[in-house]
Design a protein around this motif. Structure first.
Motif, PDB file in Angstrom:
ATOM      1  N   UNK A 282     -52.710 -64.603   7.096  1.00 16.42           N
ATOM      2  CA  UNK A 282     -53.425 -64.201   8.259  1.00 16.42           C
ATOM      3  C   UNK A 282     -52.840 -63.781   9.394  1.00 16.42           C
ATOM      4  N   UNK A 283     -51.561 -63.546   9.244  1.00 14.33           N
ATOM      5  CA  UNK A 283     -50.817 -62.841  10.224  1.00 14.33           C
ATOM      6  C   UNK A 283     -50.453 -61.494   9.992  1.00 14.33           C
ATOM      7  N   UNK A 284     -50.498 -60.549  10.602  1.00 14.67           N
ATOM      8  CA  UNK A 284     -50.525 -59.144  10.288  1.00 14.67           C
ATOM      9  C   UNK A 284     -49.203 -58.795  10.501  1.00 14.67           C
ATOM     10  N   UNK A 285     -48.189 -59.463   9.643  1.00 11.71           N
ATOM     11  CA  UNK A 285     -46.629 -59.197   9.615  1.00 11.71           C
ATOM     12  C   UNK A 285     -46.294 -57.639   9.553  1.00 11.71           C
ATOM     13  N   UNK A 286     -46.863 -57.267   8.713  1.00  6.67           N
ATOM     14  CA  UNK A 286     -46.474 -55.772   8.545  1.00  6.67           C
ATOM     15  C   UNK A 286     -46.956 -54.669   9.652  1.00  6.67           C
ATOM     16  N   UNK A 287     -47.958 -55.193  10.364  1.00  8.18           N
ATOM     17  CA  UNK A 287     -48.490 -54.395  11.426  1.00  8.18           C
ATOM     18  C   UNK A 287     -47.637 -54.583  12.624  1.00  8.18           C
ATOM     19  N   UNK A 288     -46.997 -55.867  12.844  1.00 11.01           N
ATOM     20  CA  UNK A 288     -46.016 -56.286  13.725  1.00 11.01           C
ATOM     21  C   UNK A 288     -44.835 -55.467  13.471  1.00 11.01           C
ATOM     22  N   UNK A 289     -44.488 -55.590  12.354  1.00 11.71           N
ATOM     23  CA  UNK A 289     -43.125 -54.900  12.029  1.00 11.71           C
ATOM     24  C   UNK A 289     -43.159 -53.338  12.207  1.00 11.71           C
ATOM     25  N   UNK A 290     -44.390 -52.629  11.912  1.00  9.16           N
ATOM     26  CA  UNK A 290     -44.616 -51.326  12.102  1.00  9.16           C
ATOM     27  C   UNK A 290     -44.352 -51.112  13.848  1.00  9.16           C
ATOM     28  N   UNK A 291     -44.951 -52.053  14.464  1.00 10.55           N
ATOM     29  CA  UNK A 291     -44.985 -51.687  15.866  1.00 10.55           C
ATOM     30  C   UNK A 291     -43.513 -51.859  16.662  1.00 10.55           C
ATOM     31  N   UNK A 292     -42.612 -52.594  15.808  1.00 10.82           N
ATOM     32  CA  UNK A 292     -41.324 -52.964  16.205  1.00 10.82           C
ATOM     33  C   UNK A 292     -40.623 -51.489  15.992  1.00 10.82           C
ATOM     34  N   UNK A 293     -41.049 -50.911  14.843  1.00 15.17           N
ATOM     35  CA  UNK A 293     -40.290 -49.573  14.525  1.00 15.17           C
ATOM     36  C   UNK A 293     -40.648 -48.706  15.548  1.00 15.17           C
ATOM     37  N   UNK A 294     -42.040 -48.509  15.886  1.00 16.80           N
ATOM     38  CA  UNK A 294     -42.392 -47.678  16.874  1.00 16.80           C
ATOM     39  C   UNK A 294     -41.653 -47.861  18.230  1.00 16.80           C
ATOM     40  N   UNK A 295     -41.373 -49.077  18.618  1.00 22.68           N
ATOM     41  CA  UNK A 295     -40.932 -49.205  19.821  1.00 22.68           C
ATOM     42  C   UNK A 295     -39.353 -48.930  19.532  1.00 22.68           C
ATOM     43  N   UNK A 296     -38.710 -49.380  18.590  1.00 21.11           N
ATOM     44  CA  UNK A 296     -37.410 -48.920  18.370  1.00 21.11           C
ATOM     45  C   UNK A 296     -37.039 -47.440  18.322  1.00 21.11           C
ATOM     46  N   UNK A 297     -37.877 -46.605  17.720  1.00 27.09           N
ATOM     47  CA  UNK A 297     -37.380 -45.358  17.355  1.00 27.09           C
ATOM     48  C   UNK A 297     -38.445 -44.386  18.136  1.00 27.09           C
ATOM     49  N   UNK A 298     -39.258 -44.656  19.145  1.00 25.90           N
ATOM     50  CA  UNK A 298     -40.087 -43.885  19.541  1.00 25.90           C
ATOM     51  C   UNK A 298     -40.389 -44.274  20.962  1.00 25.90           C
ATOM     52  N   UNK A 299     -39.233 -44.794  21.573  1.00 29.57           N
ATOM     53  CA  UNK A 299     -39.091 -45.498  22.857  1.00 29.57           C
ATOM     54  C   UNK A 299     -40.037 -44.630  23.920  1.00 29.57           C
ATOM     55  N   UNK A 300     -39.617 -43.376  24.169  1.00 29.68           N
ATOM     56  CA  UNK A 300     -40.126 -42.764  25.172  1.00 29.68           C
ATOM     57  C   UNK A 300     -41.617 -42.071  24.922  1.00 29.68           C
ATOM     58  N   UNK A 301     -42.157 -42.221  23.542  1.00 22.67           N
ATOM     59  CA  UNK A 301     -43.520 -42.107  23.538  1.00 22.67           C
ATOM     60  C   UNK A 301     -44.381 -43.261  23.532  1.00 22.67           C
ATOM     61  N   UNK A 302     -44.052 -44.286  24.166  1.00 26.35           N
ATOM     62  CA  UNK A 302     -44.778 -45.515  24.160  1.00 26.35           C
ATOM     63  C   UNK A 302     -45.791 -45.381  25.081  1.00 26.35           C
ATOM     64  N   UNK A 303     -46.884 -45.996  24.846  1.00 24.92           N
ATOM     65  CA  UNK A 303     -48.038 -46.065  25.498  1.00 24.92           C
ATOM     66  C   UNK A 303     -48.236 -47.302  26.255  1.00 24.92           C
ATOM     67  N   UNK A 304     -48.195 -47.119  27.621  1.00 27.35           N
ATOM     68  CA  UNK A 304     -48.285 -48.514  28.526  1.00 27.35           C
ATOM     69  C   UNK A 304     -49.393 -49.070  28.440  1.00 27.35           C
ATOM     70  N   UNK A 305     -50.471 -48.438  28.298  1.00 29.62           N
ATOM     71  CA  UNK A 305     -51.804 -49.096  27.862  1.00 29.62           C
ATOM     72  C   UNK A 305     -51.930 -49.810  26.732  1.00 29.62           C
ATOM     73  N   UNK A 306     -51.394 -49.492  25.611  1.00 30.98           N
ATOM     74  CA  UNK A 306     -51.340 -50.059  24.433  1.00 30.98           C
ATOM     75  C   UNK A 306     -50.477 -51.139  24.539  1.00 30.98           C
TER      76      UNK A 306
END
Length: 109
Positions: free
Chosen positions: A65-89
């Motif tokens: 019921x918890x979207x584990x993979x989606x959360x892990x994917x977000x971690x990867x976005x933050x870690x590997x695309x830090x300067x492309x992060x959307x502040x609104x998101x």
């Protein structure tokens, strides 16, 4: 305390820290321009993903019921695309998703 429980407590601690560090901001723009708080929160998003990775596969399977993979994917976005992060998101996640995630994680303990 099991390894899974320790990871869940650490996730809650990171959620609480993100909520604390972001609460002085009124919106995504305020939050983004508070660089210390923004940067500190990004580290805690990464930490949440790392703790999810430490949960046993059986635990994650038992609690789909918890979207584990989606959360892990977000971690990867933050870690590997830090300067492309959307502040609104990020702001939307903080305002609308983290409180729910915290409740869901607490219910597992």
């Amino acid at each position: 305390m099991s390894k899974d429980e320790l990871s869940l407590y650490t996730i809650i601690e990171s959620i609480d820290t993100i909520l604390l560090y972001s609460r002085s901001s009124q919106n995504a723009d305020d939050f983004y321009h508070d660089r210390k708080s923004f940067d500190a929160c990004m580290i805690h998003f990464i930490n949440i993903g790392e703790m999810i990775d430490r949960l046993s596969p059986a635990f994650r399977t038992d609690h789909q019921n918890i979207p584990w993979q989606e959360i892990k994917d977000f971690r990867n976005l933050v870690a590997h695309n830090y300067f492309g992060i959307d502040a609104e998101e990020i702001w939307d996640i903080i305002e609308n998703h983290l409180p729910v995630l915290k409740i869901n994680i607490q219910s597992l303990l």
